[in-house]
Scaffold this active site. Structure first.
Site, short mmCIF file in Angstrom:
data_model
loop_
_atom_site.label_atom_id
_atom_site.label_comp_id
_atom_site.label_asym_id
_atom_site.label_seq_id
_atom_site.Cartn_x
_atom_site.Cartn_y
_atom_site.Cartn_z
N CYS A 44 0.81 -1.21 0.00
CA CYS A 44 0.00 0.00 0.00
C CYS A 44 0.85 1.26 0.00
O CYS A 44 0.65 2.17 -0.80
CB CYS A 44 -0.94 0.00 1.20
SG CYS A 44 -1.98 1.48 1.28
N CYS A 49 -1.67 1.58 -3.13
CA CYS A 49 -2.73 2.57 -3.08
C CYS A 49 -2.25 3.99 -2.81
O CYS A 49 -2.80 4.95 -3.36
CB CYS A 49 -3.78 2.16 -2.05
SG CYS A 49 -3.14 1.45 -0.53
N LYS A 52 -0.30 5.31 -5.97
CA LYS A 52 -1.31 5.31 -7.04
C LYS A 52 -2.23 6.51 -6.91
O LYS A 52 -2.55 7.19 -7.88
CB LYS A 52 -2.06 3.99 -6.99
CG LYS A 52 -3.12 3.77 -8.07
CD LYS A 52 -4.49 4.28 -7.63
CE LYS A 52 -4.97 3.73 -6.32
NZ LYS A 52 -5.28 2.31 -6.32
N TYR A 179 -9.82 -3.43 -10.83
CA TYR A 179 -9.63 -2.04 -10.43
C TYR A 179 -8.25 -1.50 -10.79
O TYR A 179 -8.12 -0.34 -11.18
CB TYR A 179 -9.93 -1.87 -8.93
CG TYR A 179 -8.89 -2.43 -7.99
CD1 TYR A 179 -7.89 -1.62 -7.46
CD2 TYR A 179 -8.92 -3.77 -7.58
CE1 TYR A 179 -6.94 -2.12 -6.59
CE2 TYR A 179 -7.98 -4.28 -6.72
CZ TYR A 179 -6.99 -3.46 -6.23
OH TYR A 179 -6.04 -3.97 -5.37
N GLU A 183 -7.83 1.74 -13.11
CA GLU A 183 -7.20 2.92 -12.49
C GLU A 183 -6.01 3.39 -13.31
O GLU A 183 -5.88 4.58 -13.62
CB GLU A 183 -6.77 2.59 -11.06
CG GLU A 183 -7.96 2.46 -10.11
CD GLU A 183 -7.57 1.99 -8.73
OE1 GLU A 183 -8.38 2.18 -7.79
OE2 GLU A 183 -6.46 1.43 -8.55
N HIS A 439 -27.08 21.57 0.42
CA HIS A 439 -27.27 22.03 -0.96
C HIS A 439 -26.40 23.25 -1.25
O HIS A 439 -26.28 24.13 -0.40
CB HIS A 439 -28.74 22.38 -1.18
CG HIS A 439 -29.05 22.83 -2.56
ND1 HIS A 439 -29.13 21.96 -3.62
CD2 HIS A 439 -29.29 24.07 -3.05
CE1 HIS A 439 -29.41 22.63 -4.72
NE2 HIS A 439 -29.51 23.91 -4.39
N GLU A 444 -26.00 15.23 -1.76
CA GLU A 444 -27.40 15.37 -1.38
C GLU A 444 -28.31 14.43 -2.16
O GLU A 444 -29.43 14.14 -1.71
CB GLU A 444 -27.85 16.82 -1.57
CG GLU A 444 -27.96 17.27 -3.01
CD GLU A 444 -28.45 18.71 -3.13
OE1 GLU A 444 -29.50 19.04 -2.54
OE2 GLU A 444 -27.77 19.49 -3.83
#
Length: 450
Positions: A44, A49, A52, A179, A183, A439, A444
């Site tokens: 990682c 990750c 990346k 993935y 990616e 908002h 939302e």
């Protein structure tokens, strides 16, 4: 604690799971040692990750600089220098590696920067020849990219090497539909490379909801990423000019400047000496463990990708924490709940998901309700981009409980982290409906489903 042994715990592998387990065990008063043959931090931090995500950030500027002009910014001549980003990322990786080492050192953990092998009952031998003993052994050696066997496979790269390329390839073929493939396809595409994804099936990201993965496929194709389906390697030939002539099943031979394979990951168990003490290994090479990360040998445990349960860094960290608390802490042993684990794909745009897909929910629950919001984010409207986001909520019709949320759009992973808490806690659609929206935000949409 250690008396008849040199250490209470010897951890093999200093990745996310191993470091967490070691730090927590040491905090509980155990005498600790960790062996790491490569770099502290594991996949990682060093080549996964973390670096990346830094490349993903860098890639986003390609579109942001164009969009900025629609928001009134005058952008002068722009260019991208791969070496600058690559080196900046590696500098930060080194910084993080140092912090991981400091964390272990501050807890009085002995670090052996060399390979460790189990050579006997409670016995570990280091590459230097030093032999030590431990009351417990924890294996946290992670996994590595799988490279399929075919003529010319010595010419491919994996995600490991992608972070260290001397120059960017003008044309790159990425094999895989998961993935990692998607990616890096997004990253290289934004950097100006001509990207082609070759997948042996006709489905990308097969564990994700069909609506979301189809949306990513559509958007990726609009961005210029090409897809080849039902395409497997037959052979690769390196030509005199250094280019690679690739032959895929069902396709004409085609030239690329680089070929990257992202066809899954396999557990790192070779050379650990597991057979010496009879640790059980599964069909994929994974170390077989129970819910408490214990192997069939009562003093040997394993956490993280090497167990091939859920190959995600936060899961490895939780498993390491649970192991250390259960074995060395003053509390009842507990297991990690591997259900309802949220995940993300840092594609362009990113995907985030938690819980059941629509197909899984229909097969499991039967009677469900599906709510969708298909919209164009405000920023894309102003920037003149037609790219649309898709949010999807899956609800058990009988109980009104939300059993899955799936999203593709800007900042989807950031939004999903909070939403995942609600799904894990078993909240209902009515709970979301009763929540006042913030908002204007993209998030939302989760409380405005009709």
């Amino acid at each position: 604690m250690a008396d008849t042994y040199d250490f209470d715990l010897f951890t093999i592998g200093a990745g996310s799971g191993g470091v967490r387990a070691s730090r927590v065990a040491a905090a509980h008063g155990a005498k600790l040692a960790v062996a790491e043959e490569y770099r502290v931090g594991g996949t990682c931090v060093i080549r996964g990750c973390v670096p990346k995500k830094m490349l993903v950030y860098g890639a986003h500027f390609a579109e942001d600089l164009v969009d900025a002009q629609h928001f009134g910014w005058t952008i002068g001549e722009k260019s991208f220098d791969w070496a600058t980003l690559r080196d900046s990322v590696q500098q930060d990786v080194s910084r993080l590696e140092g912090l991981y080492g400091q964390t272990l050192g501050s807890h009085d953990v002995t670090i052996f920067n060399e390979r460790a092998t189990i050579t006997g009952d409670h016995e570990i031998t280091l590459a230097s020849g030093k032999v030590v003993t431990a009351r417990y052994i924890l294996i946290a050696t992670g996994a590595r990219p799988f490279v399929p066997q075919f003529p010319g496979n010595e010419h491919v790269i994996t995600s490991n090497e992608a972070f260290h390329l001397e120059t960017l390839p003008k044309r790159i073929l990425i094999a895989g539909g998961g993935y990692i493939a998607n990616e890096f396809a997004g990253i290289f595409n934004e950097f100006g490379c001509k990207v082609t994804i070759a997948n042996r099936s006709d489905t990308i990201l097969r564990s994700y909801d069909a609506s979301v993965r189809d949306r990513l496929l559509q958007i990726s194709m609009v961005k210029g990423i090409a897809f080849l389906f039902h395409a497997e390697f037959e052979h690769i030939e390196k030509q005199a000019d250094g280019t690679l002539l690739v032959t895929l099943s069902g396709q004409e031979p085609c030239e690329y400047d680089a070929v990257m394979v992202a066809t899954g990951r396999v557990p790192n168990v070779e050379g650990l000496g597991l057979e010496t003490i009879g640790v059980e290994v599964g069909k994929r090479g994974e170390i077989v463990v129970d819910a408490f990360s214990r192997t069939n040998v009562d003093y040997v445990y394993a956490v993280g990708d090497v167990t091939d349960r859920v190959q995600l860094t936060p899961v490895a960290i939780r498993e390491g924490q649970a192991f250390a608390d259960s074995v060395f802490g003053d509390r009842e042993p507990y297991a990690v709940d591997h259900s309802c684990v949220p995940s993300a794909v840092f594609s362009h745009p990113p995907i985030a998901a938690v819980g059941m897909t629509e197909g899984e929910a229909r097969n499991t629950l039967g009677n469900i309700k599906v709510y969708q919001s298909d919209f164009r984010p405000m920023k894309n409207v102003v920037a003149g981009r037609n790219e649309r986001s898709l949010y999807k909520m899956i609800v058990d019709a009988g109980s009104d409980r939300i059993v899955g949320i799936h999203m593709i759009g800007p900042e989807a992973p950031e939004i999903m982290q909070a939403a995942a808490i609600a799904v894990k806690a078993g909240l209902t659609k009515a709970d979301f409906d009763a929540t006042v929206a913030i908002h204007p935000t993209m998030a939302e949409e989760l409380v405005l489903f009709k």
